[in-house]
Design a protein around this motif. Sequence first.
Motif, short mmCIF file in Angstrom:
data_model
loop_
_atom_site.label_atom_id
_atom_site.label_comp_id
_atom_site.label_asym_id
_atom_site.label_seq_id
_atom_site.Cartn_x
_atom_site.Cartn_y
_atom_site.Cartn_z
N MET A 197 22.21 40.08 13.47
CA MET A 197 22.62 39.44 14.72
C MET A 197 22.26 37.95 14.70
SD MET A 197 21.15 40.16 18.56
CE MET A 197 21.62 39.07 19.91
N THR A 198 23.23 37.10 15.11
CA THR A 198 22.98 35.66 15.20
C THR A 198 22.38 35.34 16.56
OG1 THR A 198 24.85 35.18 13.74
CG2 THR A 198 24.03 33.38 15.11
N VAL A 199 21.20 34.73 16.54
CA VAL A 199 20.50 34.39 17.77
C VAL A 199 20.42 32.87 17.86
CG1 VAL A 199 18.36 34.59 19.09
CG2 VAL A 199 19.18 36.52 17.73
N ALA A 200 21.16 32.28 18.78
CA ALA A 200 21.17 30.83 18.92
C ALA A 200 20.24 30.35 20.03
CB ALA A 200 22.59 30.34 19.19
N THR A 201 20.13 31.17 21.08
CA THR A 201 19.26 30.85 22.21
C THR A 201 18.57 32.13 22.67
OG1 THR A 201 21.19 31.04 23.67
CG2 THR A 201 20.54 28.82 23.02
N VAL A 202 17.52 32.00 23.43
CA VAL A 202 16.68 33.15 23.77
C VAL A 202 17.44 34.20 24.58
CG1 VAL A 202 14.62 33.86 25.07
CG2 VAL A 202 14.52 31.87 23.55
N ASP A 203 18.42 33.78 25.35
CA ASP A 203 19.19 34.77 26.11
C ASP A 203 19.90 35.78 25.21
OD1 ASP A 203 20.69 32.11 25.78
OD2 ASP A 203 22.34 33.53 26.09
N ASP A 204 20.20 35.39 23.96
CA ASP A 204 20.81 36.32 23.01
C ASP A 204 19.91 37.53 22.73
OD1 ASP A 204 23.11 34.78 22.68
OD2 ASP A 204 22.29 33.66 20.99
N LEU A 205 18.61 37.35 22.91
CA LEU A 205 17.66 38.45 22.69
C LEU A 205 17.69 39.47 23.83
CD1 LEU A 205 14.65 36.30 21.42
CD2 LEU A 205 16.24 37.66 20.03
N LEU A 206 18.41 39.13 24.89
CA LEU A 206 18.53 40.03 26.06
C LEU A 206 19.97 40.50 26.24
CD1 LEU A 206 16.38 37.80 28.45
CD2 LEU A 206 15.59 39.80 27.16
N ALA A 207 20.78 40.37 25.21
CA ALA A 207 22.21 40.69 25.31
C ALA A 207 22.44 42.18 25.54
CB ALA A 207 22.92 40.24 24.04
N ARG A 208 23.60 42.48 26.09
CA ARG A 208 23.95 43.85 26.45
C ARG A 208 23.87 44.80 25.25
NH1 ARG A 208 26.15 45.99 30.81
NH2 ARG A 208 26.41 43.91 31.70
N ASP A 209 24.29 44.32 24.06
CA ASP A 209 24.30 45.21 22.90
C ASP A 209 22.91 45.49 22.33
OD1 ASP A 209 23.77 42.78 21.73
OD2 ASP A 209 25.56 42.74 20.45
N ARG A 210 21.89 44.88 22.90
CA ARG A 210 20.52 45.14 22.46
C ARG A 210 19.83 46.22 23.30
NH1 ARG A 210 18.09 41.74 18.96
NH2 ARG A 210 16.03 41.96 19.92
N ARG A 211 20.55 46.73 24.29
CA ARG A 211 19.96 47.77 25.15
C ARG A 211 20.00 49.12 24.44
NH1 ARG A 211 22.71 47.73 30.91
NH2 ARG A 211 24.50 48.23 29.58
N ASP A 212 18.82 49.66 24.16
CA ASP A 212 18.73 50.99 23.57
C ASP A 212 17.38 51.59 23.95
OD1 ASP A 212 16.82 49.82 21.80
OD2 ASP A 212 18.39 49.37 20.33
N GLU A 213 16.99 52.65 23.28
CA GLU A 213 15.78 53.38 23.69
C GLU A 213 14.52 52.96 22.93
OE1 GLU A 213 16.67 57.53 23.40
OE2 GLU A 213 18.08 57.50 25.08
N ARG A 214 14.61 51.96 22.05
CA ARG A 214 13.41 51.54 21.32
C ARG A 214 12.43 50.87 22.29
NH1 ARG A 214 14.13 45.96 20.47
NH2 ARG A 214 16.26 45.37 21.05
N THR A 215 11.14 51.04 22.04
CA THR A 215 10.11 50.43 22.88
C THR A 215 10.05 48.93 22.63
OG1 THR A 215 8.79 52.46 22.94
CG2 THR A 215 7.65 50.40 23.46
N VAL A 216 10.04 48.15 23.70
CA VAL A 216 9.98 46.69 23.60
C VAL A 216 8.69 46.14 24.18
CG1 VAL A 216 11.05 44.56 24.46
CG2 VAL A 216 12.48 46.42 23.62
N LEU A 217 8.14 46.81 25.18
CA LEU A 217 6.98 46.30 25.90
C LEU A 217 6.00 47.42 26.20
CD1 LEU A 217 5.61 43.98 27.61
CD2 LEU A 217 7.00 44.80 29.54
N ILE A 218 4.71 47.13 26.02
CA ILE A 218 3.62 48.01 26.46
C ILE A 218 2.71 47.16 27.34
CG2 ILE A 218 1.66 49.43 25.78
CD1 ILE A 218 3.08 49.96 23.13
N ASP A 219 2.43 47.63 28.56
CA ASP A 219 1.59 46.83 29.45
C ASP A 219 0.12 47.18 29.28
OD1 ASP A 219 1.06 49.16 30.91
OD2 ASP A 219 2.32 48.61 32.62
#
Length: 244
Positions: A1-23
């Motif tokens: 995946m080509t990431v030009a700006t940080v918003d690309d890291l939140l793109a619709r096609d990145r939504r899946d079930e992998r864990t991204v955050l632990i509080d």
Amino acid sequence: MTVATVDDLLARDRRDERTVLIDATGRSFDAHWFCTTSWKAGNFLRHAGVREGVTVGVVGEGPLALFAFLGTTLLEGRTRFGPPTDLADDDEFRALVAPVDDLESDRYDLPRGAQRVGYGDAPDEPGIHHFDAGLWSENPSFPPLSIDPDTEILTDGNRTVSHGDVLAAARTIVQEYGIGAGDRVVIHESLTDPRVVTAGVIAPLLADSVIVLTDGNVDPRYEFAVSSSPDSDRTPIDPTTVSF
């Protein structure tokens, strides 16, 4: 995946079930929830006047503080974590996101027109927007973006860095430390330093690894720690070595 700006890291096609955050409580959140909540934060902060070129102050280092940063980023604003209390002369300061108790204590002197956005308990003062309530009721989608890599994203009051700056530095961190998908990166330093945000938030997102927020009690199974102190249990990523 080509990431030009940080918003690309939140793109619709990145939504899946992998864990991204632990509080700090150990609760985990997946990429679908993470991206959607970031969009909701952007939609909510838009109502508070956040837009391209303005500064948003964010107090705290928990999940809601993190989403205030990401929502501001989607709106092409810049975030200042842990801003000073005297902000009256900062004409570019548009909103302060902080615990409700801090906002109701009147410890922050904001410029005319700046908005107060509180999280935690519902505010008693009508002039404070409630981030929690607004966030969960907001539109869970976001319009397409075309952000210039030179758009400013973070400031500490002395140094201001762009989307391109933080992504270039994050790529270097991922490559030099060998951060891989699913690795957990614990943040031990303050987000007031843009280098910590880059190493502890942007680099894990870029590597499809896991951001770990902590209150000091950390499971030793985590692989990396953003810390300027040696750590025998995991590989330290010294934020002072991050170069913009």
